[in-house]
Design an enzyme around this catalytic site. Structure first.
Site, mmCIF file in Angstrom:
data_model
loop_
_atom_site.group_PDB
_atom_site.id
_atom_site.type_symbol
_atom_site.label_atom_id
_atom_site.label_comp_id
_atom_site.label_asym_id
_atom_site.label_seq_id
_atom_site.Cartn_x
_atom_site.Cartn_y
_atom_site.Cartn_z
ATOM 1 N N GLU A 19 17.088 25.386 -12.044
ATOM 2 C CA GLU A 19 18.321 25.884 -12.408
ATOM 3 C C GLU A 19 18.144 27.438 -11.906
ATOM 4 O O GLU A 19 17.198 28.134 -11.970
ATOM 5 C CB GLU A 19 18.306 25.987 -14.076
ATOM 6 C CG GLU A 19 18.485 24.475 -14.629
ATOM 7 C CD GLU A 19 16.802 24.392 -14.891
ATOM 8 O OE1 GLU A 19 16.032 25.396 -14.949
ATOM 9 O OE2 GLU A 19 16.713 23.100 -15.579
ATOM 10 N N HIS A 21 9.673 27.121 -17.523
ATOM 11 C CA HIS A 21 10.940 27.921 -17.333
ATOM 12 C C HIS A 21 10.174 29.399 -16.886
ATOM 13 O O HIS A 21 9.165 29.604 -17.507
ATOM 14 C CB HIS A 21 11.520 28.013 -18.686
ATOM 15 C CG HIS A 21 12.887 26.977 -18.578
ATOM 16 N ND1 HIS A 21 14.224 27.500 -18.969
ATOM 17 C CD2 HIS A 21 12.613 25.562 -18.596
ATOM 18 C CE1 HIS A 21 14.690 26.160 -18.693
ATOM 19 N NE2 HIS A 21 14.076 25.300 -18.561
#
Length: 316
Positions: A105, A37
């Site tokens: 995402e 991430h």
């Protein structure tokens, strides 16, 4: 059947991730997942280390195989750079590295200011990105002008003996078709027996990995509190996890997730039988490997309890 530990880069410091990996190997876990991430899901989680640096550290302190769960090689980072990172990780881990990939995402991928593509475009980009990486892993000089990616006389010099396996994350029929088409394996975080069976049937039995989170604590109430404080976002429905652009947006949306719904959706506390039952769902779904992450501060207690009681029951 292999059981692994899931390292959450969004919640723990790099030093804690290394500590968890060492403890997991000592407790009898057989492999590691690690998230990739740029942002955490919310500010309360509070971390987001550069995964490739952490993988380098892991290679020096334990001998477990490592899979990224998952890397997006399409928007934030060019696939040629991911190919180099994955090749180096595999060399440092003596070939015990698998590149888990997905369409990503907006939370992580919007940071350079470009548009966030539709799902169909993201799947198309992922397929081309995997092509680019596999071509570079041959060690040949690569020049190509694709629909989404350009590569100009690029060559990787640090390469593992075998190309890096690519496992593809899939939620929904379109993504599953892509995983079947391009994946060396399949990755999911749901005990979805139908998708596992479809992938295995279509690919001749290629491997599958499933992951789940638990919240170990001295009491169930404390475990639920940690899970709801840190991971209420996991209760958001539909495609919100793919389209919300920042931790603040996830915090706002997560206000709609009640503590009661968090309590119903996770296993919290120290009840060994409930932990065994949760992982057994993934075993019964047909996964070849199951990875479990802890939520909250009691990760060493969780790892030790799993090694002493949960994993032996599952293996027995």
């Amino acid at each position: 059947m292999r059981f692994g530990y899931f390292l959450s880069c969004e919640e723990y410091t790099p030093q804690q991730l290394v500590e968890q990996a060492v403890a997991a190997e000592e407790a009898g876990f057989e492999a590691l997942w690690i998230s990739d991430h740029f942002h955490p899901w919310n500010d309360e989680q509070g971390e987001s280390a550069f995964v490739w640096s952490v993988i380098g550290a892991l290679s020096q302190v334990c001998s477990l195989p490592v899979t990224t769960a998952v890397t997006c090689p399409t928007v934030r980072t060019h696939p040629a750079v991911v190919a180099q990172a994955a090749a180096t990780a595999s060399v440092m881990l003596d070939g015990r590295f698998t590149l888990g990939v997905g369409t990503g995402e907006a939370l992580n991928e919007h940071i350079l200011g470009g548009p966030w593509p539709s799902l169909d475009v993201r799947l198309e980009m992922l397929e081309e990105a995997v092509e680019v990486m596999r071509e570079l892993w041959t060690g040949e000089t690569v020049t190509r002008q694709g629909k989404h990616y350009q590569v100009d006389t690029a060559r990787l010099y640090t390469l593992p003996e075998q190309p890096v396996p690519v496992y593809v994350s899939a939620f929904g029929p379109k993504a599953l078709r892509t995983a079947i088409a391009i994946g060396d394996g399949f990755v999911s975080t749901a005990p979805d027996a139908d998708s596992v069976a479809e992938f295995k049937e279509a690919t001749g039995g290629k491997p599958t990995q499933g992951g789940v989170k638990v919240s170990w604590a001295p009491t169930e109430d404390e475990g639920v509190d940690h899970a709801h404080r840190l991971w209420a976002n996991a209760g958001l429905p539909g495609e919100l996890a793919q389209v919300l652009p920042s931790p603040k947006h996830f915090e706002q949306a997560s206000q709609l997730v009640t503590r009661e719904s968090t309590a119903e959706s996770i296993v919290a506390g120290p009840d060994i039988a409930r932990h065994v039952e949760q992982l057994q769902q993934y075993v019964d779904a047909g996964y070849d490997e199951v990875y479990v992450a802890n939520m909250g501060p009691h990760y060493l207690d969780m790892i030790q309890a799993y090694g002493a009681e949960v994993l032996p029951q599952l293996r027995g």
